[in-house]
Design a protein around this motif. Structure first.
Motif, PDB file in Angstrom:
ATOM      1  N   UNK A  35       0.817  -1.217   0.000  1.00 45.88           N
ATOM      2  CA  UNK A  35       0.000   0.000   0.000  1.00 45.88           C
ATOM      3  C   UNK A  35       0.851   1.269   0.000  1.00 45.88           C
ATOM      4  N   UNK A  36       2.128   1.150   0.297  1.00 46.56           N
ATOM      5  CA  UNK A  36       2.999   2.327   0.375  1.00 46.56           C
ATOM      6  C   UNK A  36       3.230   2.939  -1.001  1.00 46.56           C
ATOM      7  N   UNK A  37       3.163   4.255  -1.022  1.00 48.13           N
ATOM      8  CA  UNK A  37       3.491   5.056  -2.207  1.00 48.13           C
ATOM      9  C   UNK A  37       2.608   4.732  -3.405  1.00 48.13           C
ATOM     10  N   UNK A  38       1.342   4.392  -3.144  1.00 49.98           N
ATOM     11  CA  UNK A  38       0.386   4.148  -4.227  1.00 49.98           C
ATOM     12  C   UNK A  38      -0.670   5.246  -4.283  1.00 49.98           C
ATOM     13  N   UNK A  39      -0.709   6.106  -3.289  1.00 46.53           N
ATOM     14  CA  UNK A  39      -1.657   7.218  -3.235  1.00 46.53           C
ATOM     15  C   UNK A  39      -0.841   8.502  -3.128  1.00 46.53           C
ATOM     16  N   UNK A  40      -0.843   9.291  -4.189  1.00 42.53           N
ATOM     17  CA  UNK A  40       0.019  10.475  -4.220  1.00 42.53           C
ATOM     18  C   UNK A  40      -0.340  11.485  -3.139  1.00 42.53           C
ATOM     19  N   UNK A  41      -1.614  11.632  -2.821  1.00 42.19           N
ATOM     20  CA  UNK A  41      -2.005  12.589  -1.772  1.00 42.19           C
ATOM     21  C   UNK A  41      -1.458  12.147  -0.416  1.00 42.19           C
ATOM     22  N   UNK A  42      -1.545  10.862  -0.130  1.00 42.97           N
ATOM     23  CA  UNK A  42      -0.998  10.344   1.132  1.00 42.97           C
ATOM     24  C   UNK A  42       0.518  10.470   1.148  1.00 42.97           C
ATOM     25  N   UNK A  43       1.149  10.207   0.025  1.00 50.05           N
ATOM     26  CA  UNK A  43       2.600  10.311  -0.051  1.00 50.05           C
ATOM     27  C   UNK A  43       3.049  11.737   0.228  1.00 50.05           C
TER      28      UNK A  43
END
Length: 115
Positions: free
Chosen positions: A74-82
């Motif tokens: 799940x890491x670094x798959x959502x740019x907003x979360x990143x």
């Protein structure tokens, strides 16, 4: 590629290297991750020196799932979360936002970590 459009860690890395105008240097990312930068914490303070396992936040004790994408898909798959993660954590570690080159280096190193 714009990191805001990223869907994979490699896409995010491509965006950061494009912004930085230079390729990521994973060894520099590892050094950045483990070093203190004039503040109380390093990235490794909460994520572990090799972030392939769950760790605990240095202040809250909250469990933090592995940061390396091969150990947590799940890491670094959502740019907003990143971007939120980098903004918050870079401020804690550096007292400022990370540059695109710093993000590229750290992510470049994290991507090299394999089971």
């Amino acid at each position: 590629m714009n990191p805001a459009l990223a869907a994979t860690p490699a896409d995010q890395l491509a965006g950061y290297t494009a912004q930085a105008g230079a390729p990521a240097v994973p060894s520099r990312g590892q050094s950045f991750f483990t070093a203190r930068h004039g503040r109380e914490w390093s990235c490794a303070s909460c994520h572990g020196a090799v972030p392939t396992q769950a760790a605990r936040h240095a202040s809250t004790g909250k469990v933090i799932q592995p940061l390396a994408p091969a150990f947590n898909p799940e890491r670094f798959t959502d740019s907003a979360k990143t971007e939120k993660w980098f903004r918050r954590n870079c401020n804690d570690v550096l007292g400022r936002e990370c540059s695109a080159a710093e993000k590229a280096d750290v992510l470049g190193w994290l991507i090299t970590l394999k089971p």
